[in-house]
Write an enzyme that holds these catalytic residues in place. Structure first.
Site, PDB file in Angstrom:
ATOM      1  N   GLY A  50       0.820  -1.205   0.000  1.00 56.25           N
ATOM      2  CA  GLY A  50       0.000   0.000   0.000  1.00 56.25           C
ATOM      3  C   GLY A  50       0.855   1.256   0.000  1.00 56.25           C
ATOM      4  O   GLY A  50       0.336   2.365  -0.007  1.00 56.25           O
ATOM      5  N   CYS A  51       2.171   1.065   0.018  1.00 58.05           N
ATOM      6  CA  CYS A  51       3.102   2.191  -0.042  1.00 58.05           C
ATOM      7  C   CYS A  51       3.735   2.206  -1.432  1.00 58.05           C
ATOM      8  O   CYS A  51       4.047   1.150  -1.968  1.00 58.05           O
ATOM      9  CB  CYS A  51       4.219   2.034   0.992  1.00 58.05           C
ATOM     10  SG  CYS A  51       3.665   2.070   2.689  1.00 58.05           S
ATOM     11  N   GLU A  52       3.912   3.397  -1.996  1.00 57.86           N
ATOM     12  CA  GLU A  52       4.589   3.491  -3.283  1.00 57.86           C
ATOM     13  C   GLU A  52       6.054   3.092  -3.150  1.00 57.86           C
ATOM     14  O   GLU A  52       6.606   2.437  -4.003  1.00 57.86           O
ATOM     15  CB  GLU A  52       4.487   4.901  -3.847  1.00 57.86           C
ATOM     16  CG  GLU A  52       3.154   5.194  -4.475  1.00 57.86           C
ATOM     17  CD  GLU A  52       3.134   6.559  -5.154  1.00 57.86           C
ATOM     18  OE1 GLU A  52       4.193   7.170  -5.364  1.00 57.86           O
ATOM     19  OE2 GLU A  52       2.020   6.997  -5.471  1.00 57.86           O
TER      20      GLU A  52
END
Length: 136
Positions: A50-52
């Site tokens: 969910g993190c770039e």
């Protein structure tokens, strides 16, 4: 509000910064405080999805109190992780579940500068912390 000592230190430090440039510099300095994760901890099992950027999160429960360590290769994100960890270190599962992340970053004067993707990533980290607490 009763903050952990490191969170109070962060709040005091960020509230003395007159503008974003000073806060950004301070954020990167806080990122340098993160205890590095070793190669065995930088594995998919510890990765926060969910993190770039790549983010890893390791949790330990010591006598009902939670301690987290995190890492990322992105400098600004390391700083954001460091002040998030300062805020959650030593919280019980209930207090972690009740933490208002937006309020914390507003208190630090950082909320307006967080892009939607960074905000989503930090929320993903907090959500993963909550999941790890629930799984234990």
């Amino acid at each position: 509000m009763n903050l952990p000592p490191a969170a109070q230190q962060a709040l005091d430090a960020f509230n003395t910064c007159p503008g974003w440039e000073q806060r950004a510099r301070l954020l990167m300095q806080w990122g340098e405080r993160l205890e590095p994760l070793n190669d065995a901890e930088r594995v998919d099992e510890h990765r926060v999805h969910g993190c770039e950027s790549l983010v890893w999160l390791v949790a330990e429960n010591q006598d009902g109190v939670w301690h987290f360590r995190a890492g990322s290769e992105a400098r600004l994100l390391r700083g954001l992780l460091a002040i998030l960890l300062a805020r959650v270190d030593g919280l019980s599962g209930d207090k972690l579940a009740a933490l208002d992340l937006v309020d914390w970053f507003e208190q630090l004067g950082l909320q307006r500068q967080l892009s939607p993707s960074r905000s989503n990533g930090l929320n993903a980290v907090l959500q993963r912390m909550r999941e790890l607490v629930q799984e234990s």
